[in-house]
Design a protein around this motif. Structure first.
Motif: not given
Length: 75
Positions: A1-4, A48, A9-15
């Motif tokens: 995961k990373f900060f967008n 989001t 954002i996509n909760p599966a990909d981003h904090y």
């Protein structure tokens, strides 16, 4: 995961911080047919939060919800 830092954002990909909105309060507003406004500074998670709430409403099954971003046509 990373900060967008751009767009929703996509909760599966981003904090992100889940449950920014009080879903019970908003559900009560919807049940009572109240209007509500989501107002907050830029980049604070509004999009989001509303997308997550729409997903919650649809999973709950009592309502069918749709999030449609404002798409401008520059023709």
């Amino acid at each position: 995961k990373f900060f967008n830092t751009v767009g929703s954002i996509n909760p599966a990909d981003h904090y992100f911080l889940p449950r920014r909105l009080d879903w019970q309060l908003l559900s009560d507003f919807i049940d009572k047919k109240y209007y509500f406004l989501l107002h907050a500074p830029r980049q604070s998670g509004k999009t989001t939060a509303i997308i997550e709430f729409v997903r919650h409403l649809n999973e709950e099954g009592k309502y069918t919800a749709l999030y449609r971003p404002n798409i401008q046509n520059n023709d």
